[in-house]
Design a protein around this motif. Sequence first.
Motif, PDB file in Angstrom:
ATOM      1  N   SER A 169       6.751  -4.297  13.113  1.00 55.00           N
ATOM      2  CA  SER A 169       8.089  -4.877  12.970  1.00 55.00           C
ATOM      3  C   SER A 169       8.917  -4.244  11.859  1.00 55.00           C
ATOM      4  O   SER A 169      10.040  -4.683  11.608  1.00 55.00           O
ATOM      5  CB  SER A 169       7.972  -6.388  12.701  1.00 55.00           C
ATOM      6  N   HIS A 170       8.398  -3.215  11.187  1.00 56.14           N
ATOM      7  CA  HIS A 170       9.061  -2.678  10.000  1.00 56.14           C
ATOM      8  C   HIS A 170       9.801  -1.362  10.238  1.00 56.14           C
ATOM      9  O   HIS A 170      10.256  -0.732   9.281  1.00 56.14           O
ATOM     10  CB  HIS A 170       8.042  -2.510   8.878  1.00 56.14           C
TER      11      HIS A 170
ATOM     12  N   ASP B 258      -0.294  -8.513   7.564  1.00 61.19           N
ATOM     13  CA  ASP B 258       0.905  -7.688   7.693  1.00 61.19           C
ATOM     14  C   ASP B 258       0.739  -6.441   6.829  1.00 61.19           C
ATOM     15  O   ASP B 258      -0.186  -6.342   6.023  1.00 61.19           O
ATOM     16  CB  ASP B 258       2.152  -8.475   7.275  1.00 61.19           C
TER      17      ASP B 258
ATOM     18  N   CYS C 289       1.285  -3.412   4.049  1.00 68.15           N
ATOM     19  CA  CYS C 289       1.479  -3.423   2.602  1.00 68.15           C
ATOM     20  C   CYS C 289       2.691  -2.580   2.221  1.00 68.15           C
ATOM     21  O   CYS C 289       2.852  -1.455   2.686  1.00 68.15           O
ATOM     22  CB  CYS C 289       0.224  -2.930   1.886  1.00 68.15           C
ATOM     23  N   TRP C 290       3.572  -3.151   1.431  1.00 71.63           N
ATOM     24  CA  TRP C 290       4.741  -2.479   0.861  1.00 71.63           C
ATOM     25  C   TRP C 290       5.563  -1.698   1.901  1.00 71.63           C
ATOM     26  O   TRP C 290       5.985  -0.556   1.633  1.00 71.63           O
ATOM     27  CB  TRP C 290       4.319  -1.524  -0.256  1.00 71.63           C
ATOM     28  N   PRO C 291       5.822  -2.257   3.051  1.00 77.52           N
ATOM     29  CA  PRO C 291       6.564  -1.479   4.057  1.00 77.52           C
ATOM     30  C   PRO C 291       8.001  -1.184   3.650  1.00 77.52           C
ATOM     31  O   PRO C 291       8.639  -0.301   4.221  1.00 77.52           O
ATOM     32  CB  PRO C 291       6.514  -2.383   5.295  1.00 77.52           C
ATOM     33  N   GLN C 292       8.511  -1.914   2.649  1.00 80.37           N
ATOM     34  CA  GLN C 292       9.909  -1.727   2.237  1.00 80.37           C
ATOM     35  C   GLN C 292      10.088  -0.534   1.312  1.00 80.37           C
ATOM     36  O   GLN C 292      11.221  -0.081   1.101  1.00 80.37           O
ATOM     37  CB  GLN C 292      10.416  -2.996   1.529  1.00 80.37           C
ATOM     38  N   LYS C 293       9.012   0.024   0.776  1.00 82.48           N
ATOM     39  CA  LYS C 293       9.137   1.138  -0.170  1.00 82.48           C
ATOM     40  C   LYS C 293       9.503   2.430   0.578  1.00 82.48           C
ATOM     41  O   LYS C 293       8.912   2.756   1.612  1.00 82.48           O
ATOM     42  CB  LYS C 293       7.839   1.332  -0.950  1.00 82.48           C
ATOM     43  N   GLU C 294      10.429   3.177   0.011  1.00 80.51           N
ATOM     44  CA  GLU C 294      10.893   4.391   0.675  1.00 80.51           C
ATOM     45  C   GLU C 294       9.775   5.406   0.813  1.00 80.51           C
ATOM     46  O   GLU C 294       9.667   6.098   1.833  1.00 80.51           O
ATOM     47  CB  GLU C 294      12.065   4.997  -0.106  1.00 80.51           C
TER      48      GLU C 294
ATOM     49  N   SER D 285       3.522   1.966   8.210  1.00 84.51           N
ATOM     50  CA  SER D 285       3.205   0.538   8.078  1.00 84.51           C
ATOM     51  C   SER D 285       1.687   0.389   8.209  1.00 84.51           C
ATOM     52  O   SER D 285       1.142   0.398   9.303  1.00 84.51           O
ATOM     53  CB  SER D 285       3.934  -0.233   9.181  1.00 84.51           C
TER      54      SER D 285
ATOM     55  N   LYS E 172       8.616   1.484  11.204  1.00 85.00           N
ATOM     56  CA  LYS E 172       7.801   2.641  10.857  1.00 85.00           C
ATOM     57  C   LYS E 172       6.591   2.678  11.775  1.00 85.00           C
ATOM     58  O   LYS E 172       6.275   1.677  12.428  1.00 85.00           O
ATOM     59  CB  LYS E 172       7.316   2.529   9.396  1.00 85.00           C
TER      60      LYS E 172
ATOM     61  N   ASP F 182       3.762   3.726  -7.456  1.00 84.42           N
ATOM     62  CA  ASP F 182       5.118   4.191  -7.170  1.00 84.42           C
ATOM     63  C   ASP F 182       5.324   5.621  -7.681  1.00 84.42           C
ATOM     64  O   ASP F 182       5.969   6.452  -7.016  1.00 84.42           O
ATOM     65  CB  ASP F 182       6.155   3.276  -7.819  1.00 84.42           C
TER      66      ASP F 182
END
Length: 455
Positions: A267-268, A228, A230-235, A240, A270, A203
């Motif tokens: 699906s994320h 799927d 990795c960590w697609p939710q991180k800004e 993806s 990105k 991070d």
Amino acid sequence: MNLFNLLNKYTVAILFMLTIFACNQDSHKNFQQKPELISFASPWTSAFIVDSLYPHHFVNNEGEHLLILNKTAWAYFKSEDPEGVLKRAKDQGVNVIRVCLEGALYFETLGMDSWPWGGTRENPDFSKFNEPYWDEVERRIQLAGKYGIGIDLNLYNSLSRKAHELPYQKEYWDETINRLGKYSNIFTWEIMNEYLGDERFQDSVGNYFYKNDPFKRPVITSAGTTDDACWPQKEWMGISIVHTCTGSTAEYDLKDWYFSVAQNSRSHGKPAFNNESGREIRHKNDDPIHRRKQAWIWYTAGCHWTWHSWEGCEGIDDASYRGPGQEFMKPVTDFFRSLPFWEMDPNFTIYNATSSEYFSVTLAEPSRKINIVYLCSLETGKHITDEVANVRLPNGGFKISFINPSTLDTLKVAELQSKGLGKPSPLQIPDFMDDLAIVIERTQAKKQTVIEGTE
């Protein structure tokens, strides 16, 4: 406490705060002004960023979009014949290579160690940099730019599991951004390869590059093979990212594995990028036809793909070796690069098969101006005959071209008049073996009608 002592106390505090502020300003002084970009011919006329209008794709300052075919080339910065590496990649349709800035992969075979610091891997000096190595890295980045090839730059490879313990790492990040970030063909900063440990450290690295790269390139890291991203939710995670280091064997089905992972990855919101696919022998990805199908599936699913092979790993300097299926990479990229691919999204209603012996993947422009359907048998060598599919298109006329995916030859052209979405039209599919691409182009637009009974 008298007034003099009180003022003296606050004066000291203010001076301390100003000192801290000055230090912070000094540590980032090189990032305050955007450096002059060293650019190359198209597509690397400027750095690519994620397109805010089409967030599954990349765009540069000139409005050009990038369809990625990446190739593993870990030891490119140390290879004996870097120009040969680039020539072979360009012939395959590759426009990005994945290279480690730090790493000694396959050292037993290659004897090559990409080492950015002072000293040696056995006796390191992290307070200094290996200047001759950095000079050569810059030279080879420029060489890649002249061949139209970008760099997916991996920061920690062999040291990934101990990077958080190393001293002077902020200086390493600064050196990387300041020294290499000025080249337009640096495509992305990749923190680690196939390692999601030390999340807090990653991070820190990710956020640092995300905030301090003046050209705002995407920052990524990667995990091992998963279903799927990795960590697609991180800004800070700009893409993806997924790996499919799997084979062309029965347990990795084209529909239920490769296509499904592509759908998951996209699906994320990105860009979806598989930046390491399965290689021959090691991952049992030995069937060239299967590997062709994997690439076509991923591109038709609206994603980006990688050619991963022995030739980019242990065999990086073997000028004669070609992995199974590499001859199919340039046709697939030529095909999709000829399209407005960034305007197209997966579609699930246009094409409906009547046979269970194959499956379809569809990519469509929202107005249905242009649509791509890829048909794919699950088994290599399978013949599909006497198939009549149903296509669901808006009112109007359409030109339908049937394309051989291995050569891009046009096999047949047909015309179709659609009476609207509520009335699927039958479409006779030419007999084919393994796979077939269909291009559906709107030639006449008519007034849209709603499905009968839904007014």
